[in-house]
Design an enzyme around this catalytic site. Structure first.
Site: not given
Length: 731
Positions: A586, A701
């Site tokens: 991320s 995610h």
């Protein structure tokens, strides 16, 4: 804690035997079907033109054809290595083992837990009495079988949590969040805990990034996508409405409206000790600043809580609202001033009566080695979670005539500790403790007696014999000392030959703390590798200032910190560039991209997980607009100028001697767009540079929708790392 914010925008990201040689592969060998020829000429993306935006079409046929081709190539290579099956089996054994602590919440003497294993891939929501929970073999009662539900409804349901409420004298009602494939966008369905069924004719929402807060048994506050023009540039709701049972969602009454430029507006509840529920809305003006609105019953006007933009309400204890500060604050008209990082409080009822700020008092002020993690309220106690030199502690807080006092709760050792569960109506608190080499322990803290007792602990899941943990400090470019932990063999030779994996994040005030990972232990430490966790700036390890030191145009210092740790490892003789690999996801994926472009000479392996990489278009992709306070706004010329310097995608050089990276992302990630990884990997392809790429078609995610996919991802990562960093001689 009973400040319930019903959605989050925070960023928001883990006795092997020796196997046969990996088909004589050397670390320098290229992945298959990639011919290295840096002379190839192709169009590079510029600040004004990107010829590869077609890869941003998430479900586009052309883009997915490219993804499938890369998946086939990468899986065909890495899964053919004998290491892969061994690593996958070990990872799956860890991830689906019954020897995991079933963390949960207590409601009416029952412990509720969500559980996944190799049989229950999507998971079970279940419960057991607290007395049974304390035994070695609790008698679990299934509430929802999500594998069965998904099969019955023909959906790839991923459980995203439940928001539960019990009206006085009534039964528990919950809004269960279900994601199709792991996206942040969910549907919510009302569920009756007593009958263990979804409520017929109850509250049900369409799919969206959304939040719900219970007002009473027949009323909720909801922020969702109300149609065209009702979500922010970040893709989150900015209108909150009050919705009454038995009426269509379209009849819900608007109570708060923010701006399309906000990050989002969310419903919330502050619950007082007498059970009074204060209706609230949180307007996230930016990622790090918020306005808290109180919505008084029977009034049309909303009332702003008189606290700074960079602050967070933490709960109510003995009538006082506790607030953590992320900025300095001198309350107007009061002879006091507080520092960023302090915990403060004021009497709540006088504010509700007069709507003026009462006297604010200091509860706790961390020193330069400490950072406040959060506050939790139990029945009869307020608990403070903090870290000191990146080691966790838990304190009790108590107001008195001479001010607030603290008392430390004694924990088993020096590792990471935190508050796993606390509730204002329950006098049992769950604390968790773990270290790099110490498996998770769940402790029971009895508020009335002050006693801490072991409740559950895990057996060791990897061999720690001969391993040790040390903390060192590297010196960054501005002279700041940057701490890092290293786990290694006690007899590790300081000759630069140890395969070393360095992990970093460095953003959004997220702390990187000691943690026990049996997957890491089996797939890396047992193999002879060393693991390093860098506590670089951008995180929250030493409070808000540690984070704010690397915001926007100051971000290069975060990268300098990480480079300093890598160089310090080499200077100490722990490893060398040939044997040093790095990993991050991320925001940490952006860190990895920057390290690949800025210092390709320093590492020999890079695992780039669900990354941001195109920093000139990130704000136009999915939730990207919510992060401009962290990175800077590409539409602001001076901020764009800095982003142009650090954006990995725009700084790709087809003539550079890059190492071979591994990109990992997910098609279903609706937070960080998979286009970042796709486009950067495509540049490698066009330049005929070797790379690996794997995109999970499901999974949000985290890039994994279930434990089997998580095991596959881990096996791919460590197979790649082993091939790149371990000496081939003797394998």
């Amino acid at each position: 804690m009973r400040v319930v914010i019903c959605a989050t925008v925070a960023a928001s990201l883990l006795a092997a035997c020796q196997t046969e040689p990996s088909a004589n592969l050397t670390p320098e060998e290229n992945p298959p079907n990639v011919t290295v020829d840096a002379s190839t000429d192709f169009a590079l993306p510029t600040s004004d033109n990107d010829p590869y935006v077609w890869l941003e079409e998430v479900e586009g046929e052309k883009a997915l054809d490219w993804v499938r081709a890369q998946n086939e190539r990468t899986l065909g290579e890495l899964q053919a290595d004998p290491l892969y099956d061994h690593y996958y089996t070990d990872a799956l054994d860890v991830l689906t083992s019954d020897e995991r602590i079933p963390y949960g919440s207590i409601r009416d003497g029952m412990v509720y837990n969500f559980w996944q294993d190799d049989t229950n891939v999507r998971g079970l929501w279940r419960r057991t009495p607290l007395e049974s929970y304390a035994t070695d073999n609790p008698e679990w009662e299934t509430i929802v079988d999500f594998d069965k539900l998904a099969e019955e409804e023909g959906k790839n349901w991923v459980y995203k949590g439940a928001n539960c409420f019990q009206p006085e004298g009534g039964k528990w009602l919950c809004m269960v969040s279900l994601s199709d494939g792991g996206k942040d966008a969910v549907i919510q369905r009302e569920f009756d805990l007593e009958t263990k069924t979804f409520v017929e004719g109850g509250f049900v929402t369409p799919e969206a990034k959304q939040g719900i807060a219970w007002v009473d048994e027949n009323t909720v506050l909801i922020g969702t996508d109300w149609g065209e023009g009702t979500v922010t540039q970040s893709g989150y709701p900015f209108i909150v409405k009050r919705w009454t049972r038995g009426t269509p969602l379209s009849d819900a009454v608007e109570v708060v409206r923010g701006e399309v430029t906000d990050v989002g507006v969310w419903p919330a509840i502050i619950e007082k000790e007498d059970g009074t529920r204060l209706q609230m809305a949180v307007e996230s003006d930016t990622f790090f600043t918020s306005t808290y609105w109180w919505l008084p019953d029977g009034e049309d006007e909303k009332v702003q809580l008189p606290i700074p933009p960079k602050s967070t309400p933490q709960g109510v204890y003995q009538g006082k609202l506790l607030v953590t500060l992320e900025q300095d604050w001198a309350p107007e008209g009061q002879p006091v001033a507080f520092k960023s990082g302090d915990l403060v409080a004021f009497e709540l009822d006088p504010f509700l009566e007069t709507r003026a700020l009462p006297a604010v008092e200091l509860v706790f002020s961390p020193d330069e080695s400490q950072a406040v993690n959060g506050v939790a309220i139990a029945k009869g106690a307020a608990l403070l979670s903090l870290q000191e030199n990146v080691v966790g502690k838990v304190l009790t807080l108590e107001p008195g005539s001479g001010g607030w006092t603290t008392s430390e709760i004694v924990l088993p050792g020096t590792g990471q500790s935190g508050i796993a569960f606390a509730d204002k109506d329950v006098d049992t608190v769950f604390l968790n403790y773990e270290g790099f080499l110490t498996p998770d322990s769940l402790l029971r803290y009895d508020v009335s007696s002050g006693e801490v007792s072991p409740l559950k602990s895990l057996p060791a899941k990897f061999d720690t014999e001969g391993l040790k943990v040390e903390q060192f400090f590297a010196t960054s470019t501005d002279g700041t000392r940057i701490p890092y932990f290293i786990i290694h063999k006690e007899d590790m030779p300081l000759d630069g030959t140890t395969p070393t994996l360095l992990y970093g994040y460095g953003g959004f005030q997220v702390s990187m703390n000691p943690s026990y990972s049996a997957v890491r232990g089996r797939l890396w430490l047992e193999e002879g590798g060393a693991y390093v966790l860098a506590n670089i700036r951008g995180g929250g390890e030493f409070g808000p200032q540690w984070h704010q030191a690397g915001l926007k145009g100051k971000r290069q210092i975060i990268y300098d910190d990480f480079i300093a740790v890598g160089e310090d490892l080499i200077a100490r003789g722990v490893t060398s560039s040939e044997h040093l690999g790095i990993m991050g996801g991320s925001n940490g994926g952006l860190l990895m991209g920057a390290m690949m472009v800025q210092r390709p000479d320093l590492w020999n392996a890079i695992v780039i997980q669900v990354p941001l990489l195109d920093m000139l278009r990130y704000h136009k992709l999915l939730a990207g607009a919510s992060w401009v306070d962290e990175y800077g706004d590409p539409d602001v010329p001076e901020e764009r100028a800095f982003l142009e310097k650090i954006s990995p995608y725009q700084n790709f050089d087809p003539a550079a001697d890059y190492l071979t990276p591994l990109f990992l992302t997910s098609t279903k990630d609706d937070r960080v767009h998979p286009g970042h990884a796709r486009k950067m990997a495509h540049l490698f392809e066009l330049a005929n540079k070797p790379f690996y790429y794997y995109e999970n078609i499901d999974g949000g995610h985290s890039a994994a929708a279930n434990q089997k996919e998580t095991a596959r991802r881990s096996a791919l990562e460590y197979t790649y790392l082993n091939r790149r960093l371990f000496p081939t001689a003797g394998r």
